[in-house]
Write a protein that holds these residues in place. Structure first.
Motif, short mmCIF file in Angstrom:
data_model
loop_
_atom_site.label_atom_id
_atom_site.label_comp_id
_atom_site.label_asym_id
_atom_site.label_seq_id
_atom_site.Cartn_x
_atom_site.Cartn_y
_atom_site.Cartn_z
N ALA A 1 0.81 -0.99 0.02
CA ALA A 1 -0.06 0.16 0.19
C ALA A 1 0.82 1.26 0.01
N LEU A 2 2.06 1.35 0.56
CA LEU A 2 2.96 2.33 0.80
C LEU A 2 3.75 2.53 -0.59
N LEU A 3 4.21 1.41 -1.11
CA LEU A 3 4.98 1.38 -2.28
C LEU A 3 4.63 2.55 -3.28
N PRO A 4 3.59 2.46 -3.63
CA PRO A 4 3.14 3.53 -4.76
C PRO A 4 3.29 4.97 -4.45
N VAL A 5 3.17 5.19 -3.16
CA VAL A 5 3.47 6.49 -2.49
C VAL A 5 5.07 6.95 -2.82
N PHE A 6 5.76 5.89 -2.64
CA PHE A 6 7.33 6.07 -2.65
C PHE A 6 7.53 6.58 -4.23
N VAL B 1 9.00 10.11 -6.52
CA VAL B 1 10.28 10.30 -7.06
C VAL B 1 10.00 11.30 -8.43
N PRO B 2 9.04 10.98 -9.40
CA PRO B 2 8.60 11.81 -10.50
C PRO B 2 8.24 13.14 -10.17
N ILE B 3 7.61 13.28 -9.07
CA ILE B 3 6.78 14.52 -8.61
C ILE B 3 8.07 15.24 -8.16
N LEU B 4 9.12 15.02 -7.50
CA LEU B 4 10.00 15.67 -7.08
C LEU B 4 11.01 16.14 -8.01
N ALA B 5 10.94 15.02 -9.22
CA ALA B 5 11.95 15.29 -10.30
C ALA B 5 11.16 16.64 -10.93
N GLY B 6 9.91 16.53 -11.12
CA GLY B 6 9.55 17.75 -11.92
C GLY B 6 9.78 19.04 -11.02
N ALA B 7 9.75 18.73 -9.81
CA ALA B 7 9.94 20.02 -9.05
C ALA B 7 11.44 20.65 -9.32
N GLY B 8 12.30 19.47 -9.35
CA GLY B 8 13.86 19.73 -9.64
C GLY B 8 14.03 20.42 -11.12
N SER B 9 13.16 20.09 -12.03
CA SER B 9 13.35 20.60 -13.26
C SER B 9 12.85 22.13 -13.24
N VAL B 10 11.69 22.29 -12.70
CA VAL B 10 11.32 23.90 -12.34
C VAL B 10 12.25 24.49 -11.78
N ALA B 11 12.99 23.96 -10.74
CA ALA B 11 13.74 24.86 -10.01
C ALA B 11 15.13 24.90 -11.07
N THR B 12 15.44 24.08 -11.92
CA THR B 12 16.51 24.30 -12.81
C THR B 12 16.32 25.33 -13.69
N GLU B 13 15.15 25.43 -14.35
CA GLU B 13 14.72 26.62 -15.19
C GLU B 13 14.96 28.07 -14.55
N ARG B 14 14.88 28.30 -13.17
CA ARG B 14 15.36 29.46 -12.67
C ARG B 14 16.86 29.56 -12.33
N LEU B 15 17.51 28.37 -12.11
CA LEU B 15 18.59 28.35 -11.43
C LEU B 15 19.69 28.59 -12.75
N VAL B 16 19.23 28.25 -13.94
CA VAL B 16 20.17 28.58 -15.21
C VAL B 16 20.28 29.91 -15.65
N ARG B 17 19.22 30.81 -15.25
CA ARG B 17 19.29 32.25 -15.66
C ARG B 17 20.63 32.88 -14.80
N ARG B 18 21.16 32.27 -13.71
CA ARG B 18 22.02 33.05 -13.09
C ARG B 18 23.25 32.00 -13.14
N VAL C 1 5.06 13.96 -15.94
CA VAL C 1 3.44 13.95 -16.04
C VAL C 1 3.24 12.60 -16.64
N GLY C 2 3.87 12.14 -17.96
CA GLY C 2 3.52 11.13 -18.62
C GLY C 2 3.81 9.84 -17.89
N PHE C 3 4.99 9.91 -17.11
CA PHE C 3 5.33 8.74 -16.49
C PHE C 3 4.33 8.26 -15.06
N LEU C 4 3.78 9.39 -14.56
CA LEU C 4 2.95 9.38 -13.54
C LEU C 4 1.51 8.89 -14.01
N ILE C 5 1.16 9.27 -15.09
CA ILE C 5 -0.11 8.92 -15.56
C ILE C 5 -0.20 7.52 -16.27
N GLY C 6 0.92 7.27 -16.83
CA GLY C 6 0.89 6.02 -17.93
C GLY C 6 0.40 4.71 -17.13
#
Length: 411
Positions: free
Chosen positions: A42-47, A51-68, A346-351
């Motif tokens: 029951a807990l495994l799907p949460v873990f 990973v992809p949710i936090l990866a999406g957050a990391g990608s968004v943060a990178t968009e801002r980081l690469v301006r500097r 997003v695709g990985f989470l939905i598929g």
């Protein structure tokens, strides 16, 4: 300048390869990770979803980081973090350690995926010809090696940290040394891409929407194969347990082959024709899987899926960078790539949940028709991949030294 580009291309290809190894070692040992930490079903799907949710957050943060900060620096330091967090997953013994290690892994993977595709897009622009599929071929090769190493670890009943430690010891210093030759693109469009308020208004979502959909559909197809091919072959087509492990390996190999030769196809026939062909071949693959009377025909369908889906993601990144460059200059492509990269997750989470829910409520044969239709929608958006004629009057990009920034080692 040619030597700089060649070293940059080789070092970036190794970065893609190392990422393929690391990611495969994680996802193919999920049952062992679950057993080590006592994670319930029951807990495994949460873990896994974290990973992809936090990866999406990391990608968004990178968009801002690469301006500097140059993307090469983000890639240089995110790759060691990915490898060390992988080792943390294998070496821990408490649930809290697993949660932290997977969280760090997810954030770092988002930054890594975004930054290495940024460098790939800028290098392709500097080369003036398609080379993006070759980088993703290196990733596929790494995935095959990582999955093979995971099989060895499982076969010999090795502890996770014993399986992971030699890989990290070899890849981490090699990646750090190779990062000296990363080549950044021209950053002249960064300010315009960020918009007057720093909010990134220059690269509008409307411009990227068709490519975001294509990226999501491609990863829905990919996650369908990775998560359901073995179960489908065994439960629906009646194969043996051993034979059920074959389709994903075949899929990975044909993905590697398709990407290895795909750049030649783009140079010869153009990105639009390659993307259309890939979408059609993938759709036929899903149709064959859905209608297969037995396991061997089903395996033929998964083979076609590898050949079709393999071209979509690299070409989508390349198209996003090209569209942003035409609108706001070369530096704007970094923001476009980072935003597009989110739809990978997003695709990985939905598929996987989509196919599982449809399979339980309807039938798994019918469920395979849904990603088939989604992949076919890519044909409608194929014009988004078209290369605009340049000032020389041709239909292909030309190398421009202005598009090549300083290498990360000062070259």
């Amino acid at each position: 300048m040619t030597d700089v580009l060649r070293r940059g291309r080789a070092s970036l290809a190794f970065g893609f390869f190392a990422q393929g190894v690391a990611f495969a070692l994680l996802v193919t040992r999920i049952p062992a990770i679950q057993d080590r930490y006592g994670v319930s079903d029951a807990l495994l799907p949460v873990f896994l979803a974290a990973v992809p949710i936090l990866a999406g957050a990391g990608s968004v943060a990178t968009e801002r980081l690469v301006r500097r900060v140059r993307p090469s620096r983000v890639l240089r330091w995110s790759q060691p973090v990915v490898l060390l967090s992988l080792l943390g997953v294998g070496a821990g013994d408490r649930m809290a350690v697993l949660a932290v290690a997977l969280g760090v892994f997810g954030l770092a993977v988002g930054a890594l995926d975004a930054s290495m595709n940024m460098l790939g897009v800028s290098l392709q622009r500097a080369y003036g010809r398609s080379i993006m599929l070759g980088f993703h071929a290196a990733y596929s090769l790494g995935g095959i090696l990582g999955a093979s190493l995971a099989w060895v670890g499982a076969h010999w009943d090795l502890a996770l940290w014993v399986s992971y430690l030699p890989v990290v010891v070899l890849l981490l210093p090699a990646a750090l040394v190779g990062s000296r030759w990363y080549v950044d693109g021209d950053r002249s469009g960064v300010a315009r891409a960020a918009g007057p308020d720093g909010g990134g208004a220059g690269v509008g979502f409307k411009l990227l929407l068709p490519l975001c959909l294509v990226m999501s559909f491609a990863y829905i197809g990919d996650s369908t194969v990775s998560n359901w091919s073995a179960k489908y072959l065994q439960d629906v087509l009646g194969s043996s347990e051993q034979l059920a492990t074959v389709p994903y390996n075949v899929y990975m190999v044909t993905t590697l082959v398709g990407r290895a030769v795909g750049d030649f196809g783009v140079r010869r026939f153009g990105a639009v024709a390659v993307v259309r062909s890939g979408a059609v071949v993938a759709a036929v693959g899903f149709a064959v899987v859905a209608a297969a009377p037995g396991a061997w025909v089903g395996m033929l369908g998964f083979t076609l899926l590898g050949l079709g889906l393999c071209v979509l993601v690299p070409q989508t990144f390349a198209a996003a960078g090209r569209l942003a460059t035409e609108k706001d200059g070369p530096g704007a492509s970094d923001a476009a790539v980072a935003r597009l990269n989110v739809f990978n997750y997003v695709g990985f989470l939905i598929g996987s949940p989509l196919v599982g829910a449809l399979g339980d409520a309807w039938s798994y044969r019918g469920a395979m028709l849904v990603p088939m239709v989604l992949v076919l929608v890519t044909v409608l958006y194929a014009r988004s991949f078209e290369t605009q004629p340049d000032r020389y009057g041709g239909g292909h990009e030309r190398p421009r030294t202005a598009d090549v920034g300083r290498g990360s080692n000062g070259l």
